[in-house]
Motif scaffolding. Structure first.
Motif, PDB file in Angstrom:
ATOM      1  N   GLY A 151       0.796  -1.220   0.000  1.00 28.69           N
ATOM      2  CA  GLY A 151       0.000   0.000   0.000  1.00 28.69           C
ATOM      3  C   GLY A 151       0.826   1.266   0.000  1.00 28.69           C
ATOM      4  O   GLY A 151       0.340   2.334   0.388  1.00 28.69           O
ATOM      5  N   LEU A 152       2.077   1.173  -0.450  1.00 24.64           N
ATOM      6  CA  LEU A 152       2.961   2.336  -0.461  1.00 24.64           C
ATOM      7  C   LEU A 152       2.836   3.139  -1.752  1.00 24.64           C
ATOM      8  O   LEU A 152       3.417   4.214  -1.872  1.00 24.64           O
ATOM      9  N   LEU A 153       2.096   2.594  -2.709  1.00 30.89           N
ATOM     10  CA  LEU A 153       1.833   3.283  -3.970  1.00 30.89           C
ATOM     11  C   LEU A 153       0.330   3.342  -4.198  1.00 30.89           C
ATOM     12  O   LEU A 153      -0.415   2.495  -3.704  1.00 30.89           O
ATOM     13  N   ASP A 154      -0.104   4.331  -4.934  1.00 25.12           N
ATOM     14  CA  ASP A 154      -1.518   4.404  -5.295  1.00 25.12           C
ATOM     15  C   ASP A 154      -1.873   3.192  -6.152  1.00 25.12           C
ATOM     16  O   ASP A 154      -1.122   2.811  -7.059  1.00 25.12           O
ATOM     17  N   ASP A 155      -3.001   2.591  -5.854  1.00 23.39           N
ATOM     18  CA  ASP A 155      -3.437   1.406  -6.589  1.00 23.39           C
ATOM     19  C   ASP A 155      -3.937   1.823  -7.974  1.00 23.39           C
ATOM     20  O   ASP A 155      -4.905   2.574  -8.089  1.00 23.39           O
ATOM     21  N   PRO A 156      -3.293   1.340  -9.049  1.00 26.92           N
ATOM     22  CA  PRO A 156      -3.708   1.741 -10.404  1.00 26.92           C
ATOM     23  C   PRO A 156      -4.874   0.925 -10.947  1.00 26.92           C
ATOM     24  O   PRO A 156      -5.373   1.208 -12.035  1.00 26.92           O
ATOM     25  N   PHE A 157      -5.312  -0.083 -10.187  1.00 28.01           N
ATOM     26  CA  PHE A 157      -6.311  -1.003 -10.710  1.00 28.01           C
ATOM     27  C   PHE A 157      -7.724  -0.688 -10.223  1.00 28.01           C
ATOM     28  O   PHE A 157      -7.926  -0.075  -9.176  1.00 28.01           O
ATOM     29  N   LYS A 176     -16.766 -17.524  -0.866  1.00 25.74           N
ATOM     30  CA  LYS A 176     -16.239 -16.166  -0.792  1.00 25.74           C
ATOM     31  C   LYS A 176     -16.143 -15.558  -2.190  1.00 25.74           C
ATOM     32  O   LYS A 176     -16.016 -16.262  -3.182  1.00 25.74           O
ATOM     33  N   THR A 177     -16.184 -14.246  -2.227  1.00 18.93           N
ATOM     34  CA  THR A 177     -16.100 -13.540  -3.506  1.00 18.93           C
ATOM     35  C   THR A 177     -14.651 -13.479  -3.976  1.00 18.93           C
ATOM     36  O   THR A 177     -13.749 -13.169  -3.202  1.00 18.93           O
ATOM     37  N   LEU A 178     -14.444 -13.785  -5.236  1.00 19.78           N
ATOM     38  CA  LEU A 178     -13.124 -13.669  -5.843  1.00 19.78           C
ATOM     39  C   LEU A 178     -13.124 -12.435  -6.736  1.00 19.78           C
ATOM     40  O   LEU A 178     -14.026 -12.250  -7.553  1.00 19.78           O
ATOM     41  N   TRP A 179     -12.114 -11.578  -6.545  1.00 17.97           N
ATOM     42  CA  TRP A 179     -12.040 -10.335  -7.306  1.00 17.97           C
ATOM     43  C   TRP A 179     -10.960 -10.437  -8.368  1.00 17.97           C
ATOM     44  O   TRP A 179      -9.942 -11.090  -8.182  1.00 17.97           O
ATOM     45  N   GLN A 180     -11.186  -9.762  -9.484  1.00 16.64           N
ATOM     46  CA  GLN A 180     -10.188  -9.693 -10.541  1.00 16.64           C
ATOM     47  C   GLN A 180      -9.902  -8.230 -10.872  1.00 16.64           C
ATOM     48  O   GLN A 180     -10.764  -7.365 -10.724  1.00 16.64           O
ATOM     49  N   THR A 181      -8.659  -7.974 -11.285  1.00 23.39           N
ATOM     50  CA  THR A 181      -8.286  -6.607 -11.626  1.00 23.39           C
ATOM     51  C   THR A 181      -8.860  -6.226 -12.983  1.00 23.39           C
ATOM     52  O   THR A 181      -9.117  -7.078 -13.833  1.00 23.39           O
ATOM     53  N   ASN A 234     -10.824  -1.048 -16.495  1.00 22.99           N
ATOM     54  CA  ASN A 234     -12.069  -0.365 -16.827  1.00 22.99           C
ATOM     55  C   ASN A 234     -12.805  -0.006 -15.537  1.00 22.99           C
ATOM     56  O   ASN A 234     -13.140  -0.879 -14.742  1.00 22.99           O
ATOM     57  N   ASN A 235     -13.051   1.276 -15.325  1.00 23.23           N
ATOM     58  CA  ASN A 235     -13.702   1.685 -14.079  1.00 23.23           C
ATOM     59  C   ASN A 235     -15.224   1.649 -14.150  1.00 23.23           C
ATOM     60  O   ASN A 235     -15.906   2.016 -13.201  1.00 23.23           O
ATOM     61  N   ASP A 236     -15.776   1.201 -15.280  1.00 21.53           N
ATOM     62  CA  ASP A 236     -17.226   1.071 -15.388  1.00 21.53           C
ATOM     63  C   ASP A 236     -17.706  -0.053 -14.477  1.00 21.53           C
ATOM     64  O   ASP A 236     -17.260  -1.196 -14.583  1.00 21.53           O
ATOM     65  N   ALA A 237     -18.602   0.266 -13.593  1.00 19.39           N
ATOM     66  CA  ALA A 237     -19.184  -0.709 -12.660  1.00 19.39           C
ATOM     67  C   ALA A 237     -18.140  -1.341 -11.751  1.00 19.39           C
ATOM     68  O   ALA A 237     -18.345  -2.423 -11.211  1.00 19.39           O
ATOM     69  N   ALA A 238     -16.994  -0.679 -11.583  1.00 14.44           N
ATOM     70  CA  ALA A 238     -15.956  -1.204 -10.697  1.00 14.44           C
ATOM     71  C   ALA A 238     -16.294  -0.875  -9.247  1.00 14.44           C
ATOM     72  O   ALA A 238     -16.950   0.123  -8.951  1.00 14.44           O
ATOM     73  N   THR A 239     -15.842  -1.739  -8.344  1.00 18.43           N
ATOM     74  CA  THR A 239     -16.095  -1.557  -6.918  1.00 18.43           C
ATOM     75  C   THR A 239     -14.785  -1.259  -6.200  1.00 18.43           C
ATOM     76  O   THR A 239     -13.827  -2.020  -6.341  1.00 18.43           O
ATOM     77  N   PRO A 240     -14.705  -0.170  -5.438  1.00 20.40           N
ATOM     78  CA  PRO A 240     -13.458   0.136  -4.715  1.00 20.40           C
ATOM     79  C   PRO A 240     -13.098  -0.985  -3.742  1.00 20.40           C
ATOM     80  O   PRO A 240     -13.947  -1.481  -3.011  1.00 20.40           O
ATOM     81  N   GLN A 241     -11.839  -1.388  -3.760  1.00 18.05           N
ATOM     82  CA  GLN A 241     -11.368  -2.445  -2.868  1.00 18.05           C
ATOM     83  C   GLN A 241      -9.998  -2.059  -2.315  1.00 18.05           C
ATOM     84  O   GLN A 241      -9.271  -1.270  -2.915  1.00 18.05           O
ATOM     85  N   ASN A 242      -9.668  -2.636  -1.185  1.00 17.46           N
ATOM     86  CA  ASN A 242      -8.355  -2.403  -0.592  1.00 17.46           C
ATOM     87  C   ASN A 242      -7.729  -3.750  -0.253  1.00 17.46           C
ATOM     88  O   ASN A 242      -8.160  -4.430   0.672  1.00 17.46           O
ATOM     89  N   PHE A 243      -6.721  -4.136  -1.027  1.00 17.45           N
ATOM     90  CA  PHE A 243      -6.080  -5.432  -0.828  1.00 17.45           C
ATOM     91  C   PHE A 243      -4.660  -5.292  -0.279  1.00 17.45           C
ATOM     92  O   PHE A 243      -3.853  -6.214  -0.374  1.00 17.45           O
ATOM     93  N   THR A 244      -4.328  -4.149   0.270  1.00 12.32           N
ATOM     94  CA  THR A 244      -2.989  -3.959   0.818  1.00 12.32           C
ATOM     95  C   THR A 244      -2.819  -4.760   2.106  1.00 12.32           C
ATOM     96  O   THR A 244      -3.789  -5.125   2.766  1.00 12.32           O
ATOM     97  N   ALA A 245      -1.567  -5.019   2.446  1.00 13.87           N
ATOM     98  CA  ALA A 245      -1.271  -5.831   3.627  1.00 13.87           C
ATOM     99  C   ALA A 245      -0.194  -5.165   4.473  1.00 13.87           C
ATOM    100  O   ALA A 245       0.618  -4.386   3.966  1.00 13.87           O
ATOM    101  N   GLN A 246      -0.201  -5.461   5.766  1.00 13.49           N
ATOM    102  CA  GLN A 246       0.844  -4.954   6.647  1.00 13.49           C
ATOM    103  C   GLN A 246       2.105  -5.802   6.562  1.00 13.49           C
ATOM    104  O   GLN A 246       3.192  -5.339   6.876  1.00 13.49           O
TER     105      GLN A 246
END
Length: 229
Positions: A56-62, A75-80, A83-95
């Motif tokens: 999470g040290l860089l802005d997520d381009p996806f 569980k829901t599986l997400w893909q990158t 295209n931002n049409d109908a995209a859902t904001p997600q945060n997959f960064t880790a500590q």
């Protein structure tokens, strides 16, 4: 640019790395080229932002959208997606990020680990879990259609010398099915199918993790399928 601003890479004016951006080597290690004299980035130059992105040290381009398939655990599986049409904001960064790569890349991973420590205030946020190279026994390589002149085959994705887990699992499954039918001819096909599926996956997993990390992993189909002892 951040590496330049922090003084972590330097522009070389002379020698074999003239006009290259490099990371200085520690002790007697050679300098590591990050950007070549022609402006092209090296392999590690791409791994550095990738590691920073994970933390999470860089802005997520996806952008992210749901993968159109049901998972076994529901569980829901997400893909990158770009295209931002109908995209859902997600945060997959880790500590903490654990990168599993074989020990041949130990120095590159050491450099990345050091850089992440300088970028991130959280200690041990990036860890390289190294292991020795994975090889196929000569007999297994032959079974899988690889020409090795009777020698073990060291897998290398870059050289195109590799086998897919699916192909190995399928071979294991076939052999287990045949052996089970010999030993238990009365067993229903559906039950044999279930057993073969579970044992084939378990066999492959065991063959990969039974070795210590500092020992070469040699996968052999015949030995992995030995049902004796």
């Amino acid at each position: 640019e951040k590496l330049k601003e922090m003084g972590l890479i330097e522009f070389e004016n002379e020698g074999k790395n003239a006009k290259c951006w490099v990371i200085r080597g520690d002790n007697n290690e050679d300098d590591k080229v990050i950007v070549r004299s022609n402006g092209t980035a090296t392999y590690i130059a791409k791994d550095i932002p990738y590691a920073a992105w994970k933390l999470g040290l860089l802005d997520d381009p996806f952008y992210y959208q749901k993968y159109d398939a049901n998972q076994p655990n529901s569980k829901t599986l997400w893909q990158t997606s770009l295209n931002n049409d109908a995209a859902t904001p997600q945060n997959f960064t880790a500590q903490k990020v654990i990168t599993v790569i074989d020990s041949r890349q130990e120095r590159l991973q050491k450099i990345i680990t050091t850089l992440m420590e300088k970028f991130n205030s959280i200690p041990d946020s990036y860890i390289h879990l190294g292991y020795e190279s994975v090889t196929l026994s000569s007999d297994t390589a032959k079974t899988l259609g690889l020409e090795t002149d009777g020698k073990q085959a060291q897998m290398s994705g870059r050289k195109g010398v590799y086998v897919s887990a699916d192909s190995v699992c399928e071979l294991l499954k076939q052999k287990i099915t045949e052996e089970t039918k010999k030993r238990h001819p009365e067993m229903e096909d559906s039950k044999i199918e279930k057993i073969a599926q579970s044992v084939s996956i378990g066999t492959l997993r065991y063959e990969m993790i039974k070795q210590d990390l500092d020992k070469i992993i040699t996968f052999d189909l015949a030995k992995s399928l030995s049902l004796e002892g």
